[in-house]
Scaffold this motif. Structure first.
Motif, short mmCIF file in Angstrom:
data_model
loop_
_atom_site.label_atom_id
_atom_site.label_comp_id
_atom_site.label_asym_id
_atom_site.label_seq_id
_atom_site.Cartn_x
_atom_site.Cartn_y
_atom_site.Cartn_z
N LYS A 44 156.03 112.95 31.15
CA LYS A 44 154.68 112.58 31.49
C LYS A 44 153.94 114.04 31.40
O LYS A 44 154.59 115.15 31.94
CB LYS A 44 154.30 111.80 32.81
CG LYS A 44 154.75 112.41 34.05
CD LYS A 44 154.34 111.68 35.36
CE LYS A 44 155.08 112.45 36.49
NZ LYS A 44 154.41 111.44 37.79
N ARG A 77 154.12 107.32 31.32
CA ARG A 77 155.03 108.25 30.99
C ARG A 77 155.69 107.65 29.54
O ARG A 77 155.48 106.57 29.07
CB ARG A 77 156.39 107.87 32.08
CG ARG A 77 155.54 108.08 33.41
CD ARG A 77 156.65 108.05 34.30
NE ARG A 77 157.19 106.49 34.31
CZ ARG A 77 157.86 105.72 35.33
NH1 ARG A 77 158.43 106.62 36.10
NH2 ARG A 77 158.00 104.71 35.11
N TRP A 106 162.42 110.12 31.57
CA TRP A 106 160.90 109.90 31.37
C TRP A 106 160.05 111.13 31.67
O TRP A 106 160.33 111.98 32.26
CB TRP A 106 160.54 109.09 32.77
CG TRP A 106 161.14 107.77 32.83
CD1 TRP A 106 160.31 106.69 32.25
CD2 TRP A 106 162.30 107.51 33.60
NE1 TRP A 106 161.33 105.50 32.53
CE2 TRP A 106 162.22 105.97 33.20
CE3 TRP A 106 163.43 108.11 33.88
CZ2 TRP A 106 163.48 105.15 33.56
CZ3 TRP A 106 164.51 107.45 34.47
CH2 TRP A 106 164.54 106.02 34.33
N ALA A 157 162.03 111.48 24.02
CA ALA A 157 160.68 111.16 24.69
C ALA A 157 159.35 111.92 24.09
O ALA A 157 158.38 111.33 24.07
CB ALA A 157 161.11 111.16 26.15
N ASP A 178 154.23 103.91 28.95
CA ASP A 178 154.10 102.77 29.64
C ASP A 178 153.12 102.66 30.63
O ASP A 178 152.05 103.60 30.51
CB ASP A 178 155.45 102.76 30.46
CG ASP A 178 155.58 103.90 31.56
OD1 ASP A 178 154.69 104.65 31.61
OD2 ASP A 178 156.65 104.23 32.32
N TYR A 222 159.61 107.05 27.71
CA TYR A 222 161.03 107.00 27.93
C TYR A 222 161.74 107.02 27.00
O TYR A 222 161.55 106.48 25.86
CB TYR A 222 161.20 105.47 28.80
CG TYR A 222 162.66 105.19 28.98
CD1 TYR A 222 163.32 105.95 29.92
CD2 TYR A 222 163.16 104.39 28.15
CE1 TYR A 222 164.73 105.45 30.15
CE2 TYR A 222 164.57 104.15 28.38
CZ TYR A 222 165.55 104.71 29.25
OH TYR A 222 166.58 104.51 29.43
#
Length: 179
Positions: free
Chosen positions: A71, A54, A69, A135, A50, A56
Motif C-alpha cells: 500500500k 492494498r 500486501w 503486487a 482491496d 495482494y
C-alpha cells in the motif's frame, strides 16, 4: 449534399476499393508492416485493490511461499511481524527484496507487509521479491512492462533435486570399493 461532397466521397471510395489490390501486390514483393494498435484497443490491466487500499500477491521461490500486501506509504517493509533489517540480516537479501522498487523507480513509496513460510532465507527473499513484483503490477498496471523486462514476474522454477535410492545424495554415489 452538394456535388463536391459526392465527388470527394466517390474519390474516397475509389481509394478504398483500389487499396486491397495495391496491398496484395505489395505483399508479394515485401513483408507486411506490423500492425500497431493504439487507442482503446490497447487496454491496460485493471488495478486490483482491496477495501483497505492494498494490493495482494503471492510469491514463490524454491520451497518458500510469501503472501505480500503493498500500500502507499513511507517504504517500511515488515516480514513475519519483524522489520526487514531484523528478519533479513544480510544486506544482499535486503537488496534482493528492494529490486522491484528500484527498477520501477518507486523506492520508499510503498509499505510492504508479508508473511513467508518454508525454505531458507535466500529462498524466502526471492519469494518476497516475486510477491512484491506481482503486487506492484496489480497496484500500478503501467509498471508491468518495466518489472517484466527485469524478469521479476517469472517464478524461478529451480528447486532442489530429490534424493534417489542407492545414492548418497541426489547424484553423489557412495565410494566404490574394489574388494
Amino acid at each position: 449534399m452538394s456535388d463536391t461532397d459526392i465527388v470527394s466521397s466517390l474519390a474516397d471510395l475509389n481509394v478504398l476499393t483500389s487499396a486491397p489490390a495495391a496491398s496484395a501486390a505489395m505483399s508479394a514483393d515485401a513483408p507486411a508492416a506490423p500492425i500497431i494498435r493504439t487507442g482503446p484497443a490497447a487496454v491496460l490491466r485493471e488495478r486490483e485493490i482491496d477495501a483497505q487500499g492494498r494490493s495482494y500477491a503471492t510469491g514463490r521461490r524454491k520451497d518458500a511461499v510469501a503472501r505480500v500486501w503493498i500500500k502507499p506509504g513511507s517504504g517500511k517493509i515488515v516480514v513475519n511481524g519483524r522489520d526487514q533489517e531484523v528478519y533479513f540480516a544480510r544486506p544482499t537479501l535486503r537488496l534482493v527484496i528492494n529490486q522491484p522498487f528500484d527498477v520501477a523507480d518507486r523506492s520508499g513509496q510503498y509499505d510492504v507487509i508479508c508473511t513467508v513460510k518454508g525454505g531458507g532465507l535466500s529462498g524466502q527473499a526471492g519469494a518476497v521479491k516475486h510477491g512484491i513484483s506481482q503486487a506492484l503490477t496489480k497496484f500500478e498496471p503501467a509498471l508491468r512492462g518495466a518489472v517484466k523486462a527485469a524478469g521479476f514476474l517469472t517464478r524461478d522454477p529451480r528447486v532442489v533435486e530429490r534424493k534417489k535410492y542407492g545414492k548418497a545424495k541426489a547424484r553423489k554415489s557412495f565410494q566404490f570399493s574394489k574388494r
